[in-house]
Design an enzyme around this catalytic site. Structure first.
Site, PDB file in Angstrom:
ATOM      1  N   GLY A  11     -45.928  20.830 -14.316  1.00 31.08           N
ATOM      2  CA  GLY A  11     -47.160  20.653 -15.310  1.00 31.08           C
ATOM      3  C   GLY A  11     -46.854  19.645 -16.453  1.00 31.08           C
ATOM      4  CD  GLN A  12     -50.078  18.027 -21.402  1.00 30.27           C
ATOM      5  OE1 GLN A  12     -50.850  19.062 -21.461  1.00 30.27           O
ATOM      6  NE2 GLN A  12     -50.350  17.159 -22.536  1.00 30.27           N
ATOM      7  CG  ASP A  34     -45.326  23.629 -10.394  1.00 29.46           C
ATOM      8  OD1 ASP A  34     -46.429  24.211  -9.876  1.00 29.46           O
ATOM      9  OD2 ASP A  34     -45.174  23.374 -11.431  1.00 29.46           O
ATOM     10  CG  ASP A  49     -47.416  32.144  -6.087  1.00 33.62           C
ATOM     11  OD1 ASP A  49     -47.573  32.387  -7.135  1.00 33.62           O
ATOM     12  OD2 ASP A  49     -48.380  31.927  -5.040  1.00 33.62           O
ATOM     13  CE1 TYR A 138     -53.117  29.213 -21.241  1.00 30.56           C
ATOM     14  CE2 TYR A 138     -54.508  28.735 -23.298  1.00 30.56           C
ATOM     15  CZ  TYR A 138     -53.298  28.749 -22.362  1.00 30.56           C
ATOM     16  OH  TYR A 138     -52.371  27.964 -23.076  1.00 30.56           O
ATOM     17  CB  ILE A 168     -49.257  19.478 -25.660  1.00 27.84           C
ATOM     18  CG1 ILE A 168     -48.668  20.891 -26.026  1.00 27.84           C
ATOM     19  CG2 ILE A 168     -48.190  18.543 -25.630  1.00 27.84           C
ATOM     20  CD1 ILE A 168     -48.176  20.852 -27.290  1.00 27.84           C
TER      21      ILE A 168
HETATM   22  P1  NAD Z   1     -50.156  22.722 -16.619  1.00 23.68           P
HETATM   23  O1  NAD Z   1     -51.348  23.554 -16.461  1.00 23.68           O
HETATM   24  O2  NAD Z   1     -49.904  21.418 -16.919  1.00 23.68           O
HETATM   25  O3  NAD Z   1     -48.878  23.293 -15.902  1.00 23.68           O
HETATM   26  C1  NAD Z   1     -48.875  24.410 -15.353  1.00 23.68           C
HETATM   27  C2  NAD Z   1     -47.941  24.325 -14.005  1.00 23.68           C
HETATM   28  O4  NAD Z   1     -48.109  25.854 -13.338  1.00 23.68           O
HETATM   29  C3  NAD Z   1     -48.668  23.617 -12.767  1.00 23.68           C
HETATM   30  O5  NAD Z   1     -47.727  22.824 -12.536  1.00 23.68           O
HETATM   31  C4  NAD Z   1     -49.185  24.575 -11.742  1.00 23.68           C
HETATM   32  O6  NAD Z   1     -48.922  24.043 -10.772  1.00 23.68           O
HETATM   33  C5  NAD Z   1     -47.943  25.748 -12.020  1.00 23.68           C
HETATM   34  N1  NAD Z   1     -48.704  26.906 -11.525  1.00 23.68           N
HETATM   35  C6  NAD Z   1     -50.017  27.297 -11.553  1.00 23.68           C
HETATM   36  N2  NAD Z   1     -50.039  28.550 -10.764  1.00 23.68           N
HETATM   37  C7  NAD Z   1     -48.589  29.008 -10.406  1.00 23.68           C
HETATM   38  C8  NAD Z   1     -47.991  30.059  -9.631  1.00 23.68           C
HETATM   39  N3  NAD Z   1     -48.861  30.921  -8.938  1.00 23.68           N
HETATM   40  N4  NAD Z   1     -46.832  29.808  -9.420  1.00 23.68           N
HETATM   41  C9  NAD Z   1     -46.055  28.831  -9.908  1.00 23.68           C
HETATM   42  N5  NAD Z   1     -46.537  27.757 -10.650  1.00 23.68           N
HETATM   43  C10 NAD Z   1     -47.876  27.647 -11.086  1.00 23.68           C
HETATM   44  O7  NAD Z   1     -49.887  23.614 -18.308  1.00 23.68           O
HETATM   45  P2  NAD Z   1     -48.887  23.091 -19.505  1.00 23.68           P
HETATM   46  O8  NAD Z   1     -49.805  22.453 -20.406  1.00 23.68           O
HETATM   47  O9  NAD Z   1     -47.738  22.265 -18.939  1.00 23.68           O
HETATM   48  O10 NAD Z   1     -48.546  24.516 -19.881  1.00 23.68           O
HETATM   49  C11 NAD Z   1     -47.337  25.023 -19.850  1.00 23.68           C
HETATM   50  C12 NAD Z   1     -47.186  26.304 -20.760  1.00 23.68           C
HETATM   51  O11 NAD Z   1     -47.326  25.977 -22.270  1.00 23.68           O
HETATM   52  C13 NAD Z   1     -48.483  27.288 -20.388  1.00 23.68           C
HETATM   53  O12 NAD Z   1     -47.956  28.508 -20.472  1.00 23.68           O
HETATM   54  C14 NAD Z   1     -49.450  27.018 -21.437  1.00 23.68           C
HETATM   55  O13 NAD Z   1     -50.046  28.149 -21.695  1.00 23.68           O
HETATM   56  C15 NAD Z   1     -48.678  26.677 -22.399  1.00 23.68           C
HETATM   57  N6  NAD Z   1     -49.288  25.758 -23.340  1.00 23.68           N
HETATM   58  C16 NAD Z   1     -49.910  24.642 -23.195  1.00 23.68           C
HETATM   59  C17 NAD Z   1     -50.665  23.977 -24.133  1.00 23.68           C
HETATM   60  C18 NAD Z   1     -50.889  22.375 -23.674  1.00 23.68           C
HETATM   61  O14 NAD Z   1     -51.858  21.977 -24.374  1.00 23.68           O
HETATM   62  N7  NAD Z   1     -50.547  21.783 -22.766  1.00 23.68           N
HETATM   63  C19 NAD Z   1     -50.677  24.240 -25.370  1.00 23.68           C
HETATM   64  C20 NAD Z   1     -50.368  25.528 -25.637  1.00 23.68           C
HETATM   65  C21 NAD Z   1     -49.781  26.215 -24.751  1.00 23.68           C
HETATM   66  C1  AKB Z   2     -55.665  24.579 -23.528  1.00 20.93           C
HETATM   67  O1  AKB Z   2     -56.646  24.003 -24.248  1.00 20.93           O
HETATM   68  O2  AKB Z   2     -56.288  25.533 -22.994  1.00 20.93           O
HETATM   69  C2  AKB Z   2     -54.548  24.392 -23.938  1.00 20.93           C
HETATM   70  C3  AKB Z   2     -53.951  25.359 -25.001  1.00 20.93           C
HETATM   71  C4  AKB Z   2     -54.332  24.982 -26.568  1.00 20.93           C
HETATM   72  O3  AKB Z   2     -53.450  26.235 -24.846  1.00 20.93           O
HETATM   73  N1  AKB Z   2     -54.230  23.096 -24.331  1.00 20.93           N
END
Ligand code: NAD
Ligand code: AKB
Length: 311
Positions: A11-12, A34, A49, A138, A168
């Site tokens: 993921g990101q 993943d 998963d 969420y 992010i």
């Molecule tokens: P993302 O959506 O980019 O990546 C999440 C990854 O989880 C994906 O690659 C997806 O394939 C994988 N995934 C989904 N279902 C799955 C499953 N059943 N089993 C295994 N993998 C699975 O999310 P992200 O932005 O990288 O976020 C990572 C963490 O950071 C999350 O907990 C998110 O809540 C948290 N977060 C992110 C942000 C942001 O802005 N990116 C902000 C606040 C919190």
């Molecule tokens: C979202 O917008 O859902 C995420 C977060 C702030 O957790 N980027």
């Protein structure tokens, strides 16, 4: 030798955190995982998963995992479209990780929380202990994450940590279905076509952070002495706060032709329910949180990197 497992490694955040952990722990194996069969991460990778406890158990045992960065999640906007998936991944997936933490004696679990724990009843610039009134599935799952971290810590002595990340901003792996995605997409629109249609109003102000600071936050909280931490996953981490109008003006300092439009959709209500900024006094005091990137530096770096990625 014990190793570290990253769920959601494609993921990101995972796609940048995993290589960073590999740099830090050169003698320790860092296993990316993943849903995909294969993944472009430079090191061990397993398709796992997180809703399947047996698959997770097998990988944790096989690699002698003692630390899990649990990043697999369904973010706010996608969660509203696919509530069943959000429930399974965010609630059941978390429970699987925590139960295995207890069963297999994991040393540490790091789980990001989010500003999505806040809601319309949260006061401005909230500290950690405040009214949490999330309006999304969420956000509710992140409140549960924070409460479960506290519960498993007290009841089972499991060390669970995290931070409430804001939106992010990064290049490389695009964001995965959040409300704050516009703050990344605008750069790609500006560099590629000179235009972008924001899905929120120009005056929508939200907390944001550049990826290098987000990685630092996760690594720092993970490596802090437990005795210094007064919270588990609730740490607020402030960095940037800006509106699409301000982002447009800053991008135009580099790309004067950039012409955005605005067409708010259902994500506007989610954005409106989150605060503009957070009070991160506790993170600064307990583990020295001090983000590096200001607004102008982030925008300049993003434009350079997005332009070079698209070349
Ligand atoms: P993302 O959506 O980019 O990546 C999440 C990854 O989880 C994906 O690659 C997806 O394939 C994988 N995934 C989904 N279902 C799955 C499953 N059943 N089993 C295994 N993998 C699975 O999310 P992200 O932005 O990288 O976020 C990572 C963490 O950071 C999350 O907990 C998110 O809540 C948290 N977060 C992110 C942000 C942001 O802005 N990116 C902000 C606040 C919190
Ligand atoms: C979202 O917008 O859902 C995420 C977060 C702030 O957790 N980027």
């Amino acid at each position: 030798m014990p190793s570290t497992l990253v769920t959601g490694a494609a993921g990101q955040i995972g796609s940048e955190l995993t290589p960073r952990l590999r740099e830090r722990h050169d003698r320790r194996s860092v296993v990316g995982s993943d849903l995909h069969e294969e993944c472009d991460v430079s090191g061990p990778y397993e398709s796992v998963d997180v809703t399947d406890r047996q698959q997770l158990r097998q990988v944790i045992r096989e690699y002698n995992v003692d630390t899990v960065f649990h990043l697999a999640a369904i973010l706010s906007a996608t969660g509203e479209k696919r509530p069943d998936a959000a429930y399974r991944v965010n609630f059941d997936g978390l429970r699987n990780v925590l139960e295995l933490g207890r069963e297999l004696g994991l040393e540490k679990v790091i789980v990001p929380s989010s500003i999505a724990v806040f809601g319309p009843d949260t006061p401005p610039e909230p500290a950690e202990s405040t009214i949490l009134s999330p309006t999304t599935l969420y956000g509710i799952s992140k409140v549960m994450t924070e409460l479960m971290a506290d519960y498993y810590g007290r009841r089972y002595d499991l060390d669970i940590r995290g931070v409430r990340l804001p939106g992010i901003i990064s290049h490389g792996t695009l964001p995965g279905g959040g409300t704050t995605d516009y703050a990344v997409e605008a750069f790609y629109g500006a560099v590629r076509q000179g235009e972008y249609k924001y899905f929120v109003r120009p005056d929508t102000k939200l907390p944001m952070m550049y990826m290098p600071d987000a990685i630092d936050a996760l690594v720092s909280v993970a490596s802090s002495d437990l005795s210094d931490l007064q919270h588990q996953c609730e740490y607020n981490v402030g960095a940037l706060s800006f509106t699409p109008r301000e982002l447009t003006a800053e991008i135009r300092n580099h790309l004067p032709e950039f012409e955005p439009t605005y067409e708010p959709d259902e994500r506007q209500a989610i954005a409106d329910s989150w605060p503009d900024t957070v009070d991160d006094t506790a993170a600064r005091r307990d583990w020295g949180w001090d983000p590096e990137y200001g607004f102008a530096a982030m925008v300049s770096d993003m434009i350079d990197n997005v332009a070079s990625d698209l070349r």
